[in-house]
Design a protein around this motif. Structure first.
Motif, mmCIF file in Angstrom:
data_model
loop_
_atom_site.group_PDB
_atom_site.id
_atom_site.type_symbol
_atom_site.label_atom_id
_atom_site.label_comp_id
_atom_site.label_asym_id
_atom_site.label_seq_id
_atom_site.Cartn_x
_atom_site.Cartn_y
_atom_site.Cartn_z
ATOM 1 N N ASP A 240 39.329 9.708 -1.684
ATOM 2 C CA ASP A 240 39.570 10.183 -3.056
ATOM 3 C C ASP A 240 38.986 11.560 -3.322
ATOM 4 O OD1 ASP A 240 36.866 9.631 -3.140
ATOM 5 O OD2 ASP A 240 36.944 8.406 -4.954
ATOM 6 N N ASN A 244 34.801 8.570 -1.009
ATOM 7 C CA ASN A 244 35.147 7.151 -1.023
ATOM 8 C C ASN A 244 36.480 6.930 -0.308
ATOM 9 O OD1 ASN A 244 32.954 6.474 -2.968
ATOM 10 N ND2 ASN A 244 34.189 7.731 -4.339
ATOM 11 N N GLY A 245 36.581 5.816 0.408
ATOM 12 C CA GLY A 245 37.834 5.486 1.069
ATOM 13 C C GLY A 245 37.619 5.074 2.501
ATOM 14 N N PHE A 247 41.535 3.824 1.010
ATOM 15 C CA PHE A 247 41.960 2.916 -0.046
ATOM 16 C C PHE A 247 43.251 2.217 0.376
ATOM 17 C CE2 PHE A 247 39.192 5.838 -2.194
ATOM 18 C CZ PHE A 247 38.542 5.063 -3.145
ATOM 19 N N SER A 271 40.014 3.869 -7.905
ATOM 20 C CA SER A 271 39.104 4.819 -7.277
ATOM 21 C C SER A 271 38.216 5.495 -8.306
ATOM 22 C CB SER A 271 39.926 5.878 -6.537
ATOM 23 O OG SER A 271 39.165 7.026 -6.269
#
Length: 589
Positions: A240, A244-245, A247, A271
């Motif tokens: 993202d 983060n990820g 996803f 997210s």
């Protein structure tokens, strides 16, 4: 409704399709920003009096918006909206400006025309208003709930002042907005002419017949091509932009009779960053219909007539149904990847009939600053990549995932912006090998001619586009900043506000796409043509396709090729239906 003969229905259908095209032409000739004017990032629509789309590219958002005006809709009203959460996700981020215009024939409401397009900048902390670091929609620019831009023909000047005060590109935005309104007025005039020519009752009858015709044909598609037992498929967005990820996007599909069911249960939670896609139910139905019609029967008129046979489950709080005020600015990764997931789910039982994965996003290159004359500039260019190998042939090289989009001409870029395009070419070997080759990526090298900042939105830099039916995965995307002293710096696929000086360069490489079918079944003559066109290297031709060339003449060495291919078949084992490339190394289950 009045019974109507099929010839009249066909005449009105084609008239409406031509009106939709005229809406586009009006907008392209009047807009100022290159994303609309040159790349055609806009979507027209004409509906019936109840708000059902009869012709268009996106599912109808009209009823949900119109119902927010308790005072009613009148002649001369023009509705404006840019807030995804106020229209059920019919527009997917605040840069999309949508106009809805009621069409009256005499005193009777006969339908609506609508158009939305991507404007250059709507405020917020970074140029072009799609900050990678946004954690809520409040950090992405100014958004408008449904308001009347014109009320009974009178322009609301206060809205215009607010718009101009909250953008870095006031002239372009104002021109784009008025161009969108003009395109809707074009449709208004043409629909009124149809009603005068055929009569309102005949016009209404034709619209009803068009919706019923599409409904009947979609039921046949569902019965013929969707499985009766649920099947699931999943793909991933890299990250993202905030660390983060990956996803997961997971879709389960099945049919019950001639009704189809699509369930996003199992998709990851929304997210923290701006890759969420607020997928309205009508919008996803539109995507499904567009995909099924394009793949199986392109002759079907695309409208809202099939919506009652599609059933959607999208759990709240997930990547595909985030809770307000989740950030949405970089939603195109999920929007584009949706088609790969849908294609994969449809191919579970019959991979031989479905395409592989494409570059699966909508890459953006953003460059802004002040030129040598002190004038502010803001460029946002949508980039393209490889479209997947298909049962009927090779994937397209360097093409948009949305067919109507086109490139910004290099001459336009170099005339209106302080940059130089050193080359714009197809990326060799980036398309996955297959009996039908995956489309190659784009490689574009920019030289910056003014001090400024750049931002980049892309994906598929970590996870490869998968191949199908024995095809190999496609190549990943990458970005490189080359300083004027020759120093090279690899950039993430999602970055904001990278400072550049005159002479600095950006090498922008998009993702390729997966191949379809066994590469050893590709005719050596096709591989030879790929090599001569510099789409495939000699090394790739030998390693993946088993075709041996004389490097000096590029003639096929027939005996060596047969021997090598036989050896490769003996050593490789069984081919898998899906080749996900490096997924196992990236995704931790």
């Amino acid at each position: 409704m009045k019974n109507i003969d099929t010839i009249t229905v066909d005449i009105i259908e084609n008239a409406l399709k031509n009106i939709k095209e005229e809406m586009d032409v009006t907008l392209f000739r009047s807009a100022m920003s290159p994303v609309i004017r040159e790349q055609h990032d806009c979507f027209p629509m004409i509906t019936d009096a109840s708000g059902q789309m009869v012709v268009g590219n996106f599912g109808s958002h009209v009823p949900e918006v119109v119902n927010q005006f308790p005072e009613g809709i009148h002649k001369g009203d023009v509705i404006f909206v840019s807030d995804p959460y106020s229209c059920g996700g019919s527009i997917s981020h605040v840069n999309d400006w949508m106009v809805i215009l009621p069409i009256f024939s005499g005193e009777e409401l006969v339908g609506y025309s609508s158009m939305f397009g991507h404007v250059m900048d709507v405020g917020g902390p970074v140029p072009s208003s799609m900050p990678v670091t946004a954690t809520s929609i409040y950090g992405e620019g100014v958004r408008f709930p449904p308001v009347k831009l014109f009320e009974k023909g009178q322009l609301n000047e206060s809205i215009i002042r607010i718009i101009k005060a909250n953008t870095r590109t006031p002239m372009e935005n104002y021109s784009d907005l008025m161009a969108i309104v003009a395109s809707c007025r074009t449709a208004e005039k043409r629909v009124q002419e149809l009603c005068e020519r055929f009569g309102i009752d005949t016009y209404f009858g034709a619209l009803e017949a068009l919706l019923e015709r599409t409904n009947t044909m979609m039921r046949e598609l569902i019965t013929n091509f969707l499985p009766t037992e649920p099947v699931s498929f999943e793909d991933y967005i890299d990250d993202d932009g905030l660390g983060n990820g990956p996803f997961k996007m997971k879709l389960t599909i099945w049919r019950e009779g001639d009704h189809a069911y699509f369930d996003w249960t199992g998709t990851d939670k929304q997210s923290p960053g701006p890759i969420n896609y607020y997928l309205s139910e009508p919008m996803f139905k539109m995507f499904i219909g567009s995909f099924l019609i394009s793949v199986f029967d392109p002759a079907i008129n695309f409208n809202d007539g099939f919506y009652d046979v599609l059933h959607i489950e999208s759990p709240e709080g997930t990547l595909m149904r985030p809770v307000e005020p989740a950030a949405l600015g970089c939603r195109t990764h999920a929007l584009s990847r949706l088609f790969d997931v849908l294609s994969g789910a449809l191919s579970i039982n019959t991979p031989e009939n479905s395409p592989a994965a494409g570059y699966g996003t909508s890459p953006y290159f953003i460059y802004s600053g002040y030129d040598q004359d002190g004038r502010y500039f803001n460029l946002m260019e949508v980039m393209y990549g490889g479209l997947p190998g298909r049962p009927i042939g090779d994937g397209l090289d360097g093409h948009s995932w949305w067919p109507a989009f086109v490139n910004i001409p290099t001459e336009y870029l170099e005339t209106y912006y302080p940059l130089r395009v050193e080359y714009y070419r197809t990326g060799k070997d980036s398309g996955g090998a297959g009996m039908n080759r995956g489309g190659n990526c784009n490689e574009k090298l920019y030289t910056c001619l003014a001090k400024g900042t750049i931002s980049i939105h892309d994906d598929r830099s970590t996870l490869q586009p998968w191949g199908i039916n024995g095809g190999e995965p496609g190549g990943s995307s990458s970005k490189t900043l080359i300083r004027k002293d020759g120093t090279r710096q690899d950039l993430d696929s999602k970055v904001d506000n990278i400072e550049v000086e005159p002479g600095d360069q950006i090498l922008f490489i998009t993702g390729g796409s997966g191949g379809w079918g066994d590469p050893l079944e590709r005719k050596p003559e096709q591989v030879c043509m790929d090599v001569k066109r510099e789409l495939v290297s000699l090394e790739k031709a030998k390693e993946s396709y088993g075709v041996v060339f004389d490097p000096s003449t590029l003639e096929i060495q027939r005996e060596e090729t047969v021997e090598l291919r036989n050896q490769m078949r003996r050593q490789r084992g069984n081919l898998e239906a899906f080749n996900f490339g490096n997924r196992a190394d990236v995704v931790k289950v």
